[in-house]
Write a protein that holds these residues in place. Structure first.
Motif, PDB file in Angstrom:
ATOM      1  N   PHE B  19     -22.621  -2.082 -29.404  1.00 49.93           N
ATOM      2  CA  PHE B  19     -21.255  -2.718 -29.858  1.00 49.93           C
ATOM      3  C   PHE B  19     -20.211  -2.496 -28.841  1.00 49.93           C
ATOM      4  O   PHE B  19     -19.339  -3.310 -28.546  1.00 49.93           O
ATOM      5  CB  PHE B  19     -20.664  -1.688 -31.043  1.00 49.93           C
ATOM      6  CG  PHE B  19     -21.212  -2.432 -32.315  1.00 49.93           C
ATOM      7  CD1 PHE B  19     -20.869  -3.798 -32.584  1.00 49.93           C
ATOM      8  CD2 PHE B  19     -22.373  -1.833 -33.174  1.00 49.93           C
ATOM      9  CE1 PHE B  19     -21.429  -4.396 -33.955  1.00 49.93           C
ATOM     10  CE2 PHE B  19     -22.686  -2.482 -34.361  1.00 49.93           C
ATOM     11  CZ  PHE B  19     -22.268  -3.581 -34.738  1.00 49.93           C
ATOM     12  N   THR B  41     -10.838  -3.492 -29.291  1.00 52.13           N
ATOM     13  CA  THR B  41     -10.860  -2.137 -29.994  1.00 52.13           C
ATOM     14  C   THR B  41     -11.439  -1.849 -31.098  1.00 52.13           C
ATOM     15  O   THR B  41     -12.105  -0.948 -31.324  1.00 52.13           O
ATOM     16  CB  THR B  41      -9.170  -1.861 -30.282  1.00 52.13           C
ATOM     17  OG1 THR B  41      -8.768  -2.923 -31.170  1.00 52.13           O
ATOM     18  CG2 THR B  41      -8.436  -1.745 -28.722  1.00 52.13           C
ATOM     19  N   LYS B  42     -11.582  -2.973 -31.926  1.00 47.42           N
ATOM     20  CA  LYS B  42     -12.624  -2.709 -33.303  1.00 47.42           C
ATOM     21  C   LYS B  42     -13.894  -2.561 -33.001  1.00 47.42           C
ATOM     22  O   LYS B  42     -14.434  -1.434 -33.329  1.00 47.42           O
ATOM     23  CB  LYS B  42     -12.265  -3.825 -34.186  1.00 47.42           C
ATOM     24  CG  LYS B  42     -10.853  -4.236 -34.485  1.00 47.42           C
ATOM     25  CD  LYS B  42     -10.226  -3.068 -34.799  1.00 47.42           C
ATOM     26  CE  LYS B  42      -8.735  -3.271 -34.270  1.00 47.42           C
ATOM     27  NZ  LYS B  42      -8.381  -4.657 -34.274  1.00 47.42           N
ATOM     28  N   THR B  43     -14.388  -3.407 -32.113  1.00 48.77           N
ATOM     29  CA  THR B  43     -15.930  -3.267 -31.787  1.00 48.77           C
ATOM     30  C   THR B  43     -16.234  -1.939 -31.355  1.00 48.77           C
ATOM     31  O   THR B  43     -17.467  -1.517 -31.495  1.00 48.77           O
ATOM     32  CB  THR B  43     -16.736  -4.578 -31.137  1.00 48.77           C
ATOM     33  OG1 THR B  43     -15.717  -4.621 -30.320  1.00 48.77           O
ATOM     34  CG2 THR B  43     -16.881  -5.563 -32.365  1.00 48.77           C
ATOM     35  N   THR B  44     -15.568  -1.714 -30.347  1.00 47.32           N
ATOM     36  CA  THR B  44     -15.721  -0.422 -29.591  1.00 47.32           C
ATOM     37  C   THR B  44     -15.614   0.886 -30.453  1.00 47.32           C
ATOM     38  O   THR B  44     -16.093   1.973 -30.298  1.00 47.32           O
ATOM     39  CB  THR B  44     -14.907  -0.316 -28.204  1.00 47.32           C
ATOM     40  OG1 THR B  44     -13.606  -0.603 -28.605  1.00 47.32           O
ATOM     41  CG2 THR B  44     -15.463  -1.077 -27.254  1.00 47.32           C
ATOM     42  N   THR B  45     -14.628   0.887 -31.238  1.00 53.08           N
ATOM     43  CA  THR B  45     -14.413   1.882 -32.237  1.00 53.08           C
ATOM     44  C   THR B  45     -15.582   2.098 -32.984  1.00 53.08           C
ATOM     45  O   THR B  45     -16.084   3.283 -33.295  1.00 53.08           O
ATOM     46  CB  THR B  45     -13.078   1.684 -33.190  1.00 53.08           C
ATOM     47  OG1 THR B  45     -11.993   1.299 -32.409  1.00 53.08           O
ATOM     48  CG2 THR B  45     -12.868   2.904 -33.981  1.00 53.08           C
ATOM     49  N   LEU B  46     -16.251   1.107 -33.830  1.00 58.78           N
ATOM     50  CA  LEU B  46     -17.326   1.236 -34.565  1.00 58.78           C
ATOM     51  C   LEU B  46     -18.669   1.764 -33.548  1.00 58.78           C
ATOM     52  O   LEU B  46     -19.437   2.746 -33.788  1.00 58.78           O
ATOM     53  CB  LEU B  46     -17.892   0.161 -35.164  1.00 58.78           C
ATOM     54  CG  LEU B  46     -19.198   0.096 -35.983  1.00 58.78           C
ATOM     55  CD1 LEU B  46     -18.990   1.008 -37.068  1.00 58.78           C
ATOM     56  CD2 LEU B  46     -19.654  -1.059 -36.200  1.00 58.78           C
TER      57      LEU B  46
END
Lengths: 168, 110, 90
Positions: B19, B41-46
């Protein structure tokens, strides 16, 4: 004894700070405990506004159950929409249809609205751009509904169902 | 000797870092800043959350501190990306020509 | 056998992290606007947190996790400051 010394708000803040410190230090030695208690007391008395996250939380049985259900729903949405966004990113034609839509929340408490905005942002594909009272402006990578009612139903209703019980 | 838990943890690490990699790809490919925030930012947070979970499987005694980092990321990441998006919109940032609807600009007269 | 699989998986994860980091760095260098650079910087720090956790795992030292926590804190503050600066107009 403590209940007369502290207001409920300060009590919540103090315990949250102490818990944070103990997890951070990962030990229960006497010196660690004393330092934590002293610093947490200092912060509690100087910044007495408390933690809105916990104090606006309704401590009823339904709210706690809804809290767990909310996090379950949140993580399943998080994984699902991450996979959807990953498919968009790796497909060669980049099938996006971006736009900013407007939705209306039924939540009235500050914390409930903040949690809703955060949840919408954390699920990929949607990003809260501006909060204005009961109106939320959401950037959507693949716009499916442009009018307010159906966009609200599609984006916010799932989270609102639980947050209404937790924060009101 | 690697146990079963170690292998599950390593597998979760690979999923998480996949991810992270996809977040990098999205950041490069997306056409305007809003979409880059979304993809980046979203995919790296997951990805980071899965990495933390994987390390928790390999080192169960670290899990409290890993949980602290995870909670911190869960609260600060959406806030920082929201604030960035708002700043860009108020500053009149450029949007990709694909953007076909902007209710915020309509309402604010900007 | 299990040992080799474990090492292979960890190596694959490290390579994927490095590739993500390099791609984000490409966006950071290319820009084109300062907002894009801030977003890329934010993503770089999130990926770096994973990198630091890898370092902690490899070195087998829990103290490195504190470094990751402080790093997350500072990057959050940095992004907020830059966003406030952008809002006032450049």
């Amino acid at each position: 004894m403590f209940s007369s010394l502290f207001t409920r708000r300060q009590w919540v803040l103090f315990s949250a700070l102490l818990l944070f410190w103990l997890i951070l230090m990962n030990s229960l030695a006497t010196d660690v405990l004393i330092t934590g208690v002293v610093v947490a007391l200092l912060i509690t008395f100087t910044c007495g506004n408390g933690l809105t996250f916990f104090t606006e939380f309704r401590w009823s049985r339904e709210a706690v159950v809804a809290g767990f259900l909310y996090y379950g729903y949140f993580f399943s949405e998080l994984v699902k929409s991450n996979i959807r966004l990953a498919q968009i990113v790796i497909s060669p034609s980049l099938p996006i249809n971006p736009g900013i839509v407007k939705i209306r929340t039924e939540l009235t408490s500050q914390m409930g609205r903040l949690m809703l905005a955060n949840s919408i942002t954390m699920t990929p594909g949607t990003l809260t751009v501006e909060l204005d009272g009961e109106w939320l402006y959401v950037h959507w990578v693949t716009v499916e509904h442009e009018d307010i009612e159906s966009a609200t139903r599609h984006l916010a209703a799932g989270f609102e169902r639980y947050l209404k019980v937790i924060y009101g | 000797m690697a146990t079963m838990l170690d292998l599950i943890g390593a597998l979760l690490l690979v999923c998480g870092t996949a991810f992270l990699f996809l977040g990098g790809v999205g950041l490069v490919r997306m056409p305007d800043t809003y979409n880059r925030i979304q993809a980046g930012t979203k995919t790296t947070t997951l990805g980071t959350l899965l990495t933390l979970l994987g390390v928790a499987f390999i080192h169960p005694d670290w899990s409290f501190k890993l949980l602290l980092i995870a909670i911190f990321l869960l609260f600060t990441n959406p806030l920082s990306s929201q604030i960035m998006a708002r700043a860009i919109h108020r500053n009149g940032g450029d949007q990709s020509p694909l953007t076909h609807i902007d209710r915020l600009a309509e309402d604010k007269g900007r | 056998m299990a040992e080799q699989l474990f090492v292979l998986l960890i190596g694959l994860a490290a390579v994927l992290t490095a590739c993500g980091f390099l791609l984000t760095l490409l966006r950071f260098v290319k820009g084109p606007s300062s907002a894009d650079r801030v977003v890329a910087f934010d993503v770089l720090t999130i990926i770096s947190i994973s990198g630091i956790i890898f370092a902690a795992l490899m070195a087998d030292r829990i103290i490195y996790l504190d470094v990751a926590l402080v790093y997350a804190l500072l990057s959050f503050l940095g992004v907020i400051v830059v966003a406030r600066y952008l809002e006032r107009g450049l």
